[in-house]
Design a protein around this motif. Structure first.
Motif, PDB file in Angstrom:
ATOM      1  N   VAL A 198       2.011   3.206  11.044  1.00  0.00           N
ATOM      2  CA  VAL A 198       2.060   4.261  10.025  1.00  0.00           C
ATOM      3  C   VAL A 198       0.876   5.219  10.136  1.00  0.00           C
ATOM      4  O   VAL A 198      -0.095   4.943  10.839  1.00  0.00           O
ATOM      5  N   THR A 199       0.980   6.330   9.388  1.00  0.00           N
ATOM      6  CA  THR A 199      -0.108   7.311   9.356  1.00  0.00           C
ATOM      7  C   THR A 199      -1.270   6.777   8.519  1.00  0.00           C
ATOM      8  O   THR A 199      -1.115   5.844   7.745  1.00  0.00           O
ATOM      9  N   ASN A 200      -2.412   7.432   8.686  1.00  0.00           N
ATOM     10  CA  ASN A 200      -3.644   7.038   7.999  1.00  0.00           C
ATOM     11  C   ASN A 200      -3.718   7.560   6.577  1.00  0.00           C
ATOM     12  O   ASN A 200      -4.719   8.129   6.174  1.00  0.00           O
ATOM     13  N   GLU A 201      -2.643   7.374   5.764  1.00  0.00           N
ATOM     14  CA  GLU A 201      -2.649   7.908   4.408  1.00  0.00           C
ATOM     15  C   GLU A 201      -2.574   6.767   3.403  1.00  0.00           C
ATOM     16  O   GLU A 201      -1.491   6.287   3.093  1.00  0.00           O
ATOM     17  N   PRO A 202      -3.728   6.327   2.890  1.00  0.00           N
ATOM     18  CA  PRO A 202      -3.721   5.188   1.967  1.00  0.00           C
ATOM     19  C   PRO A 202      -2.834   5.463   0.749  1.00  0.00           C
ATOM     20  O   PRO A 202      -2.924   6.523   0.135  1.00  0.00           O
ATOM     21  N   GLY A 203      -1.963   4.520   0.445  1.00  0.00           N
ATOM     22  CA  GLY A 203      -1.110   4.658  -0.733  1.00  0.00           C
ATOM     23  C   GLY A 203       0.098   5.552  -0.539  1.00  0.00           C
ATOM     24  O   GLY A 203       0.964   5.631  -1.414  1.00  0.00           O
ATOM     25  N   SER A 204       0.171   6.250   0.579  1.00  0.00           N
ATOM     26  CA  SER A 204       1.359   7.046   0.845  1.00  0.00           C
ATOM     27  C   SER A 204       1.561   7.187   2.357  1.00  0.00           C
ATOM     28  O   SER A 204       1.851   8.255   2.874  1.00  0.00           O
ATOM     29  N   ALA A 205       1.359   6.063   3.047  1.00  0.00           N
ATOM     30  CA  ALA A 205       1.492   6.041   4.501  1.00  0.00           C
ATOM     31  C   ALA A 205       2.920   6.438   4.908  1.00  0.00           C
ATOM     32  O   ALA A 205       3.875   6.162   4.186  1.00  0.00           O
ATOM     33  N   GLN A 206       3.039   7.125   6.024  1.00  0.00           N
ATOM     34  CA  GLN A 206       4.336   7.522   6.553  1.00  0.00           C
ATOM     35  C   GLN A 206       4.546   6.789   7.869  1.00  0.00           C
ATOM     36  O   GLN A 206       3.642   6.700   8.689  1.00  0.00           O
ATOM     37  N   VAL A 207       5.769   6.303   8.077  1.00  0.00           N
ATOM     38  CA  VAL A 207       6.059   5.568   9.312  1.00  0.00           C
ATOM     39  C   VAL A 207       5.950   6.506  10.511  1.00  0.00           C
ATOM     40  O   VAL A 207       6.318   7.676  10.449  1.00  0.00           O
ATOM     41  N   ILE A 209      15.795 -16.528  11.070  1.00  0.00           N
ATOM     42  CA  ILE A 209      15.683 -15.540  10.005  1.00  0.00           C
ATOM     43  C   ILE A 209      14.252 -15.018   9.974  1.00  0.00           C
ATOM     44  O   ILE A 209      13.298 -15.794  10.020  1.00  0.00           O
ATOM     45  N   LEU A 210      14.126 -13.701   9.921  1.00  0.00           N
ATOM     46  CA  LEU A 210      12.801 -13.100   9.982  1.00  0.00           C
ATOM     47  C   LEU A 210      12.372 -12.649   8.587  1.00  0.00           C
ATOM     48  O   LEU A 210      13.050 -11.849   7.950  1.00  0.00           O
ATOM     49  N   ILE A 211      11.245 -13.202   8.118  1.00  0.00           N
ATOM     50  CA  ILE A 211      10.755 -12.863   6.780  1.00  0.00           C
ATOM     51  C   ILE A 211       9.592 -11.887   6.939  1.00  0.00           C
ATOM     52  O   ILE A 211       8.523 -12.255   7.464  1.00  0.00           O
ATOM     53  N   VAL A 212       9.800 -10.653   6.499  1.00  0.00           N
ATOM     54  CA  VAL A 212       8.792  -9.604   6.696  1.00  0.00           C
ATOM     55  C   VAL A 212       8.241  -9.166   5.331  1.00  0.00           C
ATOM     56  O   VAL A 212       9.017  -8.887   4.416  1.00  0.00           O
ATOM     57  N   PRO A 213       6.912  -9.110   5.178  1.00  0.00           N
ATOM     58  CA  PRO A 213       6.366  -8.581   3.928  1.00  0.00           C
ATOM     59  C   PRO A 213       6.611  -7.074   3.798  1.00  0.00           C
ATOM     60  O   PRO A 213       6.453  -6.349   4.784  1.00  0.00           O
ATOM     61  N   GLY A 214       6.987  -6.659   2.616  1.00  0.00           N
ATOM     62  CA  GLY A 214       7.179  -5.227   2.391  1.00  0.00           C
ATOM     63  C   GLY A 214       5.882  -4.544   2.034  1.00  0.00           C
ATOM     64  O   GLY A 214       4.815  -5.142   2.054  1.00  0.00           O
ATOM     65  N   PHE A 215       5.975  -3.222   1.781  1.00  0.00           N
ATOM     66  CA  PHE A 215       4.892  -2.464   1.150  1.00  0.00           C
ATOM     67  C   PHE A 215       3.840  -1.900   2.086  1.00  0.00           C
ATOM     68  O   PHE A 215       3.098  -1.012   1.722  1.00  0.00           O
ATOM     69  N   PHE A 216       3.718  -2.411   3.316  1.00  0.00           N
ATOM     70  CA  PHE A 216       2.610  -1.902   4.154  1.00  0.00           C
ATOM     71  C   PHE A 216       2.933  -1.933   5.642  1.00  0.00           C
ATOM     72  O   PHE A 216       3.863  -2.589   6.090  1.00  0.00           O
ATOM     73  N   GLY A 217       2.127  -1.168   6.372  1.00  0.00           N
ATOM     74  CA  GLY A 217       2.189  -1.152   7.822  1.00  0.00           C
ATOM     75  C   GLY A 217       0.778  -1.067   8.364  1.00  0.00           C
ATOM     76  O   GLY A 217      -0.186  -1.230   7.618  1.00  0.00           O
ATOM     77  N   TYR A 218       0.658  -0.812   9.664  1.00  0.00           N
ATOM     78  CA  TYR A 218      -0.659  -0.748  10.295  1.00  0.00           C
ATOM     79  C   TYR A 218      -0.863   0.606  10.953  1.00  0.00           C
ATOM     80  O   TYR A 218       0.067   1.158  11.554  1.00  0.00           O
ATOM     81  N   SER A 219      -2.084   1.105  10.849  1.00  0.00           N
ATOM     82  CA  SER A 219      -2.422   2.327  11.579  1.00  0.00           C
ATOM     83  C   SER A 219      -2.652   1.961  13.045  1.00  0.00           C
ATOM     84  O   SER A 219      -2.788   0.793  13.389  1.00  0.00           O
ATOM     85  N   LYS A 220      -2.747   2.991  13.883  1.00  0.00           N
ATOM     86  CA  LYS A 220      -3.019   2.768  15.297  1.00  0.00           C
ATOM     87  C   LYS A 220      -4.347   2.045  15.491  1.00  0.00           C
ATOM     88  O   LYS A 220      -4.556   1.330  16.464  1.00  0.00           O
ATOM     89  N   GLU A 221      -5.280   2.248  14.514  1.00  0.00           N
ATOM     90  CA  GLU A 221      -6.600   1.622  14.596  1.00  0.00           C
ATOM     91  C   GLU A 221      -6.573   0.180  14.094  1.00  0.00           C
ATOM     92  O   GLU A 221      -7.596  -0.497  14.091  1.00  0.00           O
ATOM     93  N   PHE A 266      15.814   2.906  -7.393  1.00  0.00           N
ATOM     94  CA  PHE A 266      15.583   3.009  -5.965  1.00  0.00           C
ATOM     95  C   PHE A 266      14.760   4.259  -5.707  1.00  0.00           C
ATOM     96  O   PHE A 266      15.158   5.359  -6.053  1.00  0.00           O
ATOM     97  N   HIS A 267      13.601   4.060  -5.113  1.00  0.00           N
ATOM     98  CA  HIS A 267      12.713   5.180  -4.885  1.00  0.00           C
ATOM     99  C   HIS A 267      13.286   6.096  -3.814  1.00  0.00           C
ATOM    100  O   HIS A 267      13.701   5.649  -2.763  1.00  0.00           O
ATOM    101  N   ASP A 268      13.294   7.407  -4.117  1.00  0.00           N
ATOM    102  CA  ASP A 268      13.997   8.335  -3.227  1.00  0.00           C
ATOM    103  C   ASP A 268      13.472   8.318  -1.800  1.00  0.00           C
ATOM    104  O   ASP A 268      14.229   8.401  -0.849  1.00  0.00           O
ATOM    105  N   GLU A 269      12.159   8.180  -1.648  1.00  0.00           N
ATOM    106  CA  GLU A 269      11.595   8.206  -0.306  1.00  0.00           C
ATOM    107  C   GLU A 269      12.138   7.056   0.550  1.00  0.00           C
ATOM    108  O   GLU A 269      12.274   7.170   1.765  1.00  0.00           O
ATOM    109  N   GLY A 329       7.137   0.382  -2.414  1.00  0.00           N
ATOM    110  CA  GLY A 329       6.922   0.370  -0.968  1.00  0.00           C
ATOM    111  C   GLY A 329       7.739  -0.660  -0.207  1.00  0.00           C
ATOM    112  O   GLY A 329       8.012  -0.479   0.981  1.00  0.00           O
ATOM    113  N   SER A 330       8.154  -1.761  -0.877  1.00  0.00           N
ATOM    114  CA  SER A 330       8.969  -2.757  -0.168  1.00  0.00           C
ATOM    115  C   SER A 330      10.351  -2.197   0.146  1.00  0.00           C
ATOM    116  O   SER A 330      10.941  -2.527   1.175  1.00  0.00           O
ATOM    117  N   ASP A 331      10.863  -1.319  -0.737  1.00  0.00           N
ATOM    118  CA  ASP A 331      12.121  -0.627  -0.448  1.00  0.00           C
ATOM    119  C   ASP A 331      11.993   0.192   0.835  1.00  0.00           C
ATOM    120  O   ASP A 331      12.926   0.281   1.626  1.00  0.00           O
TER     121      ASP A 331
END
Lengths: 454, 454
Positions: free
Chosen positions: A150-159, A176-188, A257-260, A198-200
């Motif tokens: 994701v992008t380096n935007e805390p609280g509003s990261a974009q994939v 079965i793959l259990i993945v936590p929602g809400f976050f990703g990782y920056s390139k760093e 359901f959050h529009d984003e 965010g889990s949506d």
């Protein structure tokens, strides 16, 4: 293949987790499972995410964190105990939390980001352990491992677009793959969270990446309703609606359901189904690209309050090239975003969310408008509510506006503003906040009282 | 004191001039008389102003001008003959015209300006001579002499503020003052014309300057009608309406009174009366600051066609700060003025006059919008008509929108756009051009069919 997402209330205690387990096992297609952090068990309960933020802040202030640490760990431990999940996962959660607490704190924002994400991350570990304890092949998959960058935007990261090809490889994994929602990782390698719900978003990104046949979003309501149930009692359910309709509804107070979160699924053309963990037999609501079944022009009504309007009057305004553009430039300079800009011949009005304006900004904006645009008159009106009437059928149906306006008139409501003409699937009415509920009820009666909704 | 203005049809021949004389003499308060150039005597007749432009162009091209010169002089001469006005004034007109033809032609625009203005200027001389021939004290007053100084904008000159104090001195002059309409003088002494219906503007400026009690505007209709008589037969007359209502109506096809002409009178709070030279006993229509008498929320309905819309769709547009401003900047770069910009969540539409766009501009604008704003979709819809429903009563009346929308729906008309919310005294409906007349008729029936208009 289906991606299935469970919200916080679906994971609040052991009983809920059992339901989740049964739902996932009921269909072998349910391969990718996205989980939120444990939600509230009762109305006064504190969300794990909020506890984590508190813990993080105490760490930054170098205060004693024993209480918060224990409360958080106990939330997971009590679920584990309830379901006889082996103790080892709780040890793992403790170690994980401790290691985050010891992380670099120079960038306090990034530190809190990592803290917040731990709620979902540890819950995914717990859910995976639970499935395993039932003898099912299930794996916790970290978002970095899943390919969510994701992008380096805390609280509003974009994939980042390159994530999707990486995610596609999840298809080859077994179990079965259990993945936590809400976050990703920056390139760093930093943890960054998405915006609210965010889990949506995670579920939608994964559905897009693995090219799922369906993205199932389990929450605690049977369906998306035609109108907010806190305004209209027992409103009709929506069986099927389009992405565009859902997005227009989400805009004004439809919090299901959050529009984003819709965008990644929409881009890949993957249908989304909203279902109830507590009543999985209910048909739920399907969100699709196009729908055939229409029982009326309107599919739903949403509303939101907290808006204000800035009216600007100036003689011969419509002869002044660039007036509107210069007005929008002033708003932009104050970082104000606006909802709608109806314009007359000698006047223009800006509708915007009132919480963006404190007294100081308000004065500064008005002064600049008066000075730079030489406006004859500038005035602010407060406490406006916007009501969205949404439906793909509207574009083909003569008289929908008349029905809506008539319903409002008969309820004695003055329409301060109408915005119709850009979106083909919605119209917006501006009314005083005090009239909001009455207006929504009147519109509901007009469009749904005697109609089966498709 | 009253300022009285007579339009071209009121001055087309001797019979008409007699009516003008009788109207002016009927009230001693009618001291300042503004005249247009002689208008058409029959539908195929050529306006003096058009003949003057032709004459001017032939002068510039150094072609033979005998025919045009004689035709123009004969228009005045035939009126003079009809009314037994002494020949000397025709000699004066000939000399005046000849001297303009010999003027400096380096700036061809200014040369044509002077030529155009000669139509009104000579008519004022003729009218003054006629009044004098009747034994009345009347004086031709040149606009420079009256104090009408304007900006250097050919065809759309704006009055300079210092004019008003100069004009006030006209009050001290004796006799009836006959002032040509349509033009003023720059500080450099050049003749510059106002925009269309420029004699109305002159009258309004003079009314403001002399602080008249009333500005009477004589034309060839009994009143301002509630709707265009070419769309609805024998429409009701408007007895009284406010400046704002008049300006909103003027905007969309109400050609009785040019909106710009209202401003000087409005600024000085001078009421304006529209009356009929051919039926001076008719009560006419009074334009005032505020009106008490309302028999319904709507005072008039106007419409105009020739509009198009540019639709721009882009996902998550409403999260992009500055999108609208950048769009308007593009329009400004192409010198396009727009009427209205309804916006949805992910879309925005610009309504503008289609005659501003040729195929080349259209393509260039769309390309820039696509490239710079990364729009997902850009499309143009043609042949739109805008309908204005105007009335001060609307802001207090719940249900006017409902009545309008219902009337349109019952006539089977789809509303493409509604603009309501900025102006408190009007709402605008966008419909397809093919539906324009039907829509206006339907709205007329709804708001006026059974109503006495105040």
């Amino acid at each position: 293949m289906k991606v299935v997402k469970f919200g916080g209330s679906s994971l609040a205690n052991g009983t809920q987790l059992e339901k989740v387990y049964n739902i996932v096992m009921a269909e072998p297609e349910r391969k990718v499972v996205v989980v939120s952090a444990p939600g509230k068990r009762y109305s006064d309960d504190i969300k794990v995410t909020d506890l984590l933020i508190l813990l993080g802040e105490k760490c930054l202030a170098e205060q004693d964190t024993t209480e918060e640490f224990n409360t958080i760990v106990n939330r997971y431990a009590s679920i584990a105990e309830e379901l006889n999940i082996p103790e080892t996962v709780i040890e793992q959660i403790k170690n994980d939390l401790s290691s985050i607490m010891k992380q670099e704190k120079q960038d306090s924002v990034l530190f809190i980001e990592a803290m917040k994400a731990a709620g979902e991350d540890n819950n995914a570990k717990l859910v995976a352990a639970y499935f395993q304890s039932k003898g099912v092949e299930a794996h916790y998959v970290n978002p970095k491992d899943a390919g969510i960058f994701v992008t380096n935007e805390p609280g509003s990261a974009q994939v980042l677009p390159e994530s999707y090809d990486l995610i596609y490889k999840l298809r080859d994994r077994s179990g079965i793959l259990i993945v936590p929602g809400f976050f990703g990782y920056s390139k760093e390698g930093d943890v960054l969270t998405f915006s609210r719900s965010g889990s949506d978003i995670t579920g939608s990104i994964l559905a897009n990446g693995v090219k799922a046949d369906l993205y199932e979003n389990f929450t605690d309501v049977d369906a998306v309703y035609t109108v907010n149930p806190s305004i209209v009692k027992n409103p009709k359910e929506i069986r099927e609606l389009t992405y565009r309709e859902m997005r227009e509804l989400s805009y004004a107070g439809f919090s299901v359901f959050h529009d984003e979160a819709l965008i990644p699924a929409f881009r890949a053309g993957i249908p989304v189904k909203v279902k109830n963990t507590n009543n999985p037999a209910a048909p739920g609501t399907k969100i699709v690209n196009t729908r055939e079944n229409t029982n009326g022009p309107v599919v739903g009504i949403a509303s939101d309050d907290g808006f204000c309007s800035i009216y600007i009057g100036k003689y011969l305004m419509n002869r002044e090239v660039g007036f509107g553009r210069r007005l929008l430039q002033i708003l932009e300079d104050f970082h104000l975003s606006y909802e709608h800009v109806p314009s007359g011949i000698d006047d223009i009005t800006v509708i915007l969310r009132e919480d963006q304006l404190n007294e100081e900004t308000k004065k500064a904006v008005i002064d600049r408008i008066k000075e730079e645009l030489h406006a004859d008159e500038v005035k602010i009106a407060h406490h406006l509510a916007l009501i969205m009437v949404v439906g793909e059928g509207m574009r083909r149906s003569v008289g929908t506006t008349a029905r809506a306006a008539k319903a409002l008139a008969e309820a004695g409501i003055n329409i301060d503003m109408i915005n119709q003409g850009s979106s083909e699937v919605s119209m917006m009415f501006g009314v005083k906040e005090e009239d909001e509920k009455k207006a929504v009820q009147a519109l509901y009666n007009e469009f749904f009282a005697n109609v089966l909704v498709g």
